[in-house]
Scaffold this active site. Structure first.
Site, short mmCIF file in Angstrom:
data_model
loop_
_atom_site.label_atom_id
_atom_site.label_comp_id
_atom_site.label_asym_id
_atom_site.label_seq_id
_atom_site.Cartn_x
_atom_site.Cartn_y
_atom_site.Cartn_z
CG HIS A 1 -1.99 1.04 1.21
ND1 HIS A 1 -3.33 0.76 1.39
CD2 HIS A 1 -1.93 2.38 1.02
CE1 HIS A 1 -4.04 1.88 1.32
NE2 HIS A 1 -3.21 2.89 1.11
CG ASP B 1 -9.23 11.06 -6.37
OD1 ASP B 1 -10.21 11.02 -5.58
OD2 ASP B 1 -8.33 11.92 -6.28
N GLY C 1 -8.54 8.22 -2.45
CA GLY C 1 -9.03 9.59 -2.47
C GLY C 1 -9.72 9.93 -1.16
CD GLU D 1 -8.29 6.69 4.54
OE1 GLU D 1 -8.80 6.59 3.41
OE2 GLU D 1 -7.21 7.28 4.75
CG ASN E 1 2.36 11.83 -7.26
OD1 ASN E 1 3.40 12.34 -7.66
ND2 ASN E 1 1.47 11.29 -8.08
C1 6MZ Z 1 -7.09 7.84 0.69
C2 6MZ Z 1 -5.08 8.47 -0.26
C3 6MZ Z 1 -4.45 8.47 1.00
O1 6MZ Z 1 -2.23 8.70 -6.73
O2 6MZ Z 1 -1.11 10.91 -7.02
N1 6MZ Z 1 -4.16 8.83 -1.16
N2 6MZ Z 1 -6.38 8.15 -0.41
N3 6MZ Z 1 -6.55 7.83 1.92
C4 6MZ Z 1 -5.25 8.16 2.14
N4 6MZ Z 1 -4.80 8.20 3.42
C5 6MZ Z 1 -3.89 9.16 3.92
N5 6MZ Z 1 -3.16 8.77 0.81
C6 6MZ Z 1 -3.00 8.99 -0.52
O3 6MZ Z 1 -0.88 9.65 -4.85
C7 6MZ Z 1 -1.59 10.59 -4.08
C8 6MZ Z 1 -3.06 10.22 -4.02
O4 6MZ Z 1 -3.23 8.99 -3.31
C9 6MZ Z 1 -4.45 8.99 -2.61
C10 6MZ Z 1 -5.12 10.35 -2.86
O5 6MZ Z 1 -6.03 10.20 -3.94
C11 6MZ Z 1 -3.92 11.21 -3.27
O6 6MZ Z 1 -4.29 12.31 -4.07
P1 6MZ Z 1 -1.01 9.52 -6.44
O7 6MZ Z 1 0.27 8.84 -6.85
#
Ligand code: 6MZ
Length: 347
Positions: free
Chosen positions: A18, A142, A175, A205, A22
């Site tokens: 997990h 997302d 997201g 979550e 980014n």
């Molecule tokens: C839900 C999360 C997250 O996709 O641009 N993301 N979604 N819960 C979390 N808990 C903290 N942490 C990250 O990586 C960034 C994206 O991952 C998801 C969100 O959509 C965030 O914009 P990427 O590589």
């Protein structure tokens, strides 16, 4: 080796299931990106949260917006994806499932297609350069973008699953959990499942997602992200727990992320304990190692010190994660063999 030693955790072979691309960008790589784009006036404190700090989940999501400004071209994606893979490998991760949401940015010519191709290119280059890690990719949906975009993303994921030689293995649903409802995304998720993509879904979550989790667990997903509020003690229900247990759906657990984002009040109150004590498959993960200033070795060490796990328990936890991967059987067997060989040296 004793469980106090940081070296033990570094040497422990690990599986990371997990990790949002980014969210995983290190401060070193961020510095490079900030130098490339000085006009954005982004500083270090805006892209990462220190371990001692606490934020609302909403504030955490603001951080991703800042990072997305810094990572907005194919060139940036290649840079961050390669660096993230190398960093996981240096931390002793032997198998990684990276996930990311394909984006398009008109100004830089980035399309969703190019986005995925570039992540796959980064994985290919790391392999060619002999980085000691097996990397697979989950295309992320997302939830904020709604059902049409979700369906488009599933189609893209399916195309790449068919032509990536086994690198694209599944679909992530992530997201801001407070936005939208999973029921609108069911047709897209069902389509993904039907075409053979594995499903790793963020579930419960936040407390308000009980009904949504009931629905999504009927799919069922192949893995659950977080699952913080599934059990009755925190406002979930026996029915949710039953569904998860009967279908033996592994849960990806991200201790530091949940404590910094305050969905869990403290490490010792983390739901890892609930599920681990039931003998349910729990996989320790980082979530966003860059944003939450952590790495997978640290997550294992934290779990061991908080829940009094022995070195043998820690070893079993990391080995059990192999069975929870979306890798094909021969790869799982290869990883099992690697673990068996390393056990003598490390434990
Ligand atoms: C839900 C999360 C997250 O996709 O641009 N993301 N979604 N819960 C979390 N808990 C903290 N942490 C990250 O990586 C960034 C994206 O991952 C998801 C969100 O959509 C965030 O914009 P990427 O590589």
């Amino acid at each position: 080796m004793d469980t106090e030693s940081a070296l033990f955790y570094r040497q422990l072979p690990k599986v990371e299931l997990h990790a949002h691309l980014n969210g995983s960008v290190s401060s070193e790589t961020m510095d490079l990106l900030m130098k490339r784009k000085p006009h954005l006036n982004i500083e270090r404190g805006m892209t990462a949260i220190l371990r001692e700090q606490r934020r609302s989940l909403d504030e955490c999501f603001q951080v991703f917006k800042v990072i997305h400004q810094l990572v907005d071209s194919g060139e940036d994606i290649l840079l961050v994806a390669k660096a993230v893979i190398q960093e996981f490998a240096a931390d002793g991760v032997k198998y990684l499932e990276l996930r990311s949401t394909p984006r398009e940015v008109t100004e830089t010519g980035l399309t969703k297609q190019i986005y995925i191709e570039t992540v796959l290119e980064a994985i290919r280059q790391c392999k060619q350069e002999g980085v000691d890690i097996d990397v697979r990719f989950l295309v992320a949906v997302d939830r904020r973008h709604g059902p049409e975009v979700a369906m488009e993303t599933v189609k893209l994921a399916e195309d790449f699953m068919l032509c990536s030689g086994g690198t694209v293995v599944g679909l992530d649903l992530s997201g801001d959990p407070t936005v939208g409802h999973g029921k609108t995304l069911l047709p897209a998720l069902q389509k993904a499942k039907n075409c053979g993509l594995k499903l790793a879904l963020h579930l419960s979550e936040v407390p308000s997602q009980r009904d949504e989790s009931e629905l999504l667990l009927n799919l069922p997903p192949d893995r659950i992200g977080h699952g913080t509020f599934l059990h009755p003690e925190v406002g979930g229900s026996d029915s949710l727990v039953d569904k998860v247990c009967k279908q033996n759906i592994p849960i990806e657990m991200c201790l530091t992320s949940n404590v910094i984002g305050q969905t869990v009040p403290s490490y010792d109150k983390h739901h890892f304990q609930y599920w681990y004590n039931r003998g349910h498959p729990c996989v320790l993960c980082t979530d966003d190692k860059g944003v939450f200033s952590t790495d997978l070795s640290q997550e294992y060490q934290l779990a061991a010190s908080t829940f009094k796990l022995s070195a043998e328990d820690v070893w079993n936890l990391s080995q059990q994660a192999i069975g929870c991967t979306f890798a094909p059987e021969p790869i799982k067997q290869k990883l099992e063999k690697m673990w068996a060989e390393l056990k003598q040296q490390i434990l």
